[in-house]
Enzyme design. Structure first.
Site, PDB file in Angstrom:
ATOM      1  N   ARG A  40      52.901  38.886  21.492  1.00 46.37           N
ATOM      2  CA  ARG A  40      54.363  38.937  21.622  1.00 46.37           C
ATOM      3  C   ARG A  40      54.937  40.284  21.193  1.00 46.37           C
ATOM      4  NH1 ARG A  40      53.794  33.094  20.437  1.00 46.37           N
ATOM      5  NH2 ARG A  40      54.654  31.997  22.243  1.00 46.37           N
ATOM      6  N   LEU A  86      45.181  39.933  25.665  1.00 45.12           N
ATOM      7  CA  LEU A  86      44.301  40.181  24.520  1.00 45.12           C
ATOM      8  C   LEU A  86      44.563  41.531  23.857  1.00 45.12           C
ATOM      9  CD1 LEU A  86      40.940  38.755  25.899  1.00 45.12           C
ATOM     10  CD2 LEU A  86      42.808  37.569  24.736  1.00 45.12           C
ATOM     11  N   HIS A  87      44.447  41.536  22.535  1.00 44.37           N
ATOM     12  CA  HIS A  87      44.636  42.749  21.747  1.00 44.37           C
ATOM     13  C   HIS A  87      43.494  42.835  20.724  1.00 44.37           C
ATOM     14  CE1 HIS A  87      46.090  39.909  18.797  1.00 44.37           C
ATOM     15  NE2 HIS A  87      47.019  39.490  19.648  1.00 44.37           N
ATOM     16  N   MET A 142      45.107  32.660  24.635  1.00 46.71           N
ATOM     17  CA  MET A 142      46.047  32.507  25.747  1.00 46.71           C
ATOM     18  C   MET A 142      46.145  33.821  26.524  1.00 46.71           C
ATOM     19  SD  MET A 142      48.931  29.826  24.602  1.00 46.71           S
ATOM     20  CE  MET A 142      49.997  30.947  23.746  1.00 46.71           C
ATOM     21  N   HIS A 172      42.285  39.613  18.986  1.00 42.63           N
ATOM     22  CA  HIS A 172      41.361  38.772  19.764  1.00 42.63           C
ATOM     23  C   HIS A 172      39.970  39.427  19.823  1.00 42.63           C
ATOM     24  CE1 HIS A 172      45.326  37.712  21.744  1.00 42.63           C
ATOM     25  NE2 HIS A 172      44.891  36.529  21.390  1.00 42.63           N
ATOM     26  N   GLY A 192      42.266  33.283  14.450  1.00 40.58           N
ATOM     27  CA  GLY A 192      42.815  34.327  13.581  1.00 40.58           C
ATOM     28  C   GLY A 192      43.648  33.735  12.455  1.00 40.58           C
TER      29      GLY A 192
END
Ligand code: PAF
Length: 282
Positions: free
Chosen positions: A188, A33-34, A30, A37, A148
């Site tokens: 989040r 990205l971090h 969604m 991801h 994940g």
């Protein structure tokens, strides 16, 4: 990296890759990205000839009063992350492309599994996830799709859906990626103030305490003992409010009385207004 906004563009590109005999991996996201991801894209790029990532904030998986409007969006940054990790095509559709007027077909697991854990406070969430993931499978027709393990319930639900619906895709679960202090990476986390960010470490502290208890016992431990310890640790943090802390079977997601190999211990905790999840499998 190709940026595709329509289903047709994706289908044409995948068809061309298939004609060359190439395999295709899908990383559904969604956006926002971090590193978590990024690790999915890295895994996909190492196992597939071509990688497609989707960036789509899926409205059907958000309930009333949830954070659909405020969910972080930064497509430019997402593209930089994806390209750096070896993504070949990003699918970034508008809502109307995925849910055209008159859309009426949903994919729903008729199973207790979606009513456990996050399903208790998010009753329509997995219907939205299964619907959008089914659509992505039909659009991209990947050989493998990467998810994940932080979203352990989502992963179990998708595995069940793939079995039930005979999707020809291999589901690959990838390890949780954590910050240095143990906090699981999540889009989040950006909602947290500095004070909340520090308070959020309590999730991992409770996981560490539970792991130590299980390791020290060396045998099956009553779930109550492990969960009480975790609740005690989380309750020591004034900013934290427990949504759930549970021990369930890692496949069926039904509660278990004894913690043993294959047990999933999962928790959801509000830090201020932000709901964070984490888990580990014994
Ligand atoms: O895990 C997520 O980010 C979402 O639930 C997914 C799988 C991309 C479906 O919208």
């Amino acid at each position: 990296m190709i940026i595709a906004e329509t289903i047709m563009e994706v289908r044409e590109q995948v068809r061309a890759w298939r004609a060359e005999g190439l395999t295709v991996g899908l990383v559904p996201t969604m956006g926002a990205l971090h590193e978590g991801h990024a690790s999915l894209v890295t895994a996909a790029a190492s196992q597939c000839d071509r990688v497609v990532a989707s960036v789509f904030v899926n409205p059907t998986q958000f309930g009333p009063g949830e954070d659909l409007e405020s969910y972080p969006r930064d497509f430019e940054h997402d593209c930089q992350v994806l390209e750096a990790k070896g993504c070949d095509m990003v699918f970034h559709p508008e809502v109307a492309e995925m849910y055209p007027e008159g859309f009426a077909t949903y994919v729903n697991l008729e199973s207790e599994m979606t009513k456990q854990l996050c399903g208790k406070s998010r009753p329509s969430h997995f219907r939205g996830v299964c619907t959008v993931v089914s659509k992505l499978f039909n659009i991209v027709t990947p050989d493998r799709a990467y998810f994940g393990q932080k979203d352990a319930q989502q992963l179990a639900v998708i595995r069940q859906m793939v079995r039930d619906m005979s999707f020809g895709v291999e589901i690959v679960g990838c390890p949780i990626v954590r910050e240095e202090d143990g906090l699981a990476r999540s889009s989040r986390n950006t909602y947290l103030s500095a004070g909340e960010r520090s308070a959020a470490r309590v999730l991992y502290r409770s996981i560490t305490a539970a792991r130590e208890m299980i390791a020290a016992s060396g045998v099956e431990v009553p779930a109550d003992e492990v969960l009480s310890l975790m609740r005690r640790v989380v309750s020591e943090e004034p900013e934290a409010n427990i949504d759930y802390i549970e021990a369930v079977d890692g496949v069926s997601l039904m509660p278990v009385e004894r913690v043993k190999k294959g047990t999933l211990i999962a928790l959801a905790v509000y830090i201020g207004k932000t709901r964070l999840i984490d888990n580990f499998t014994v």
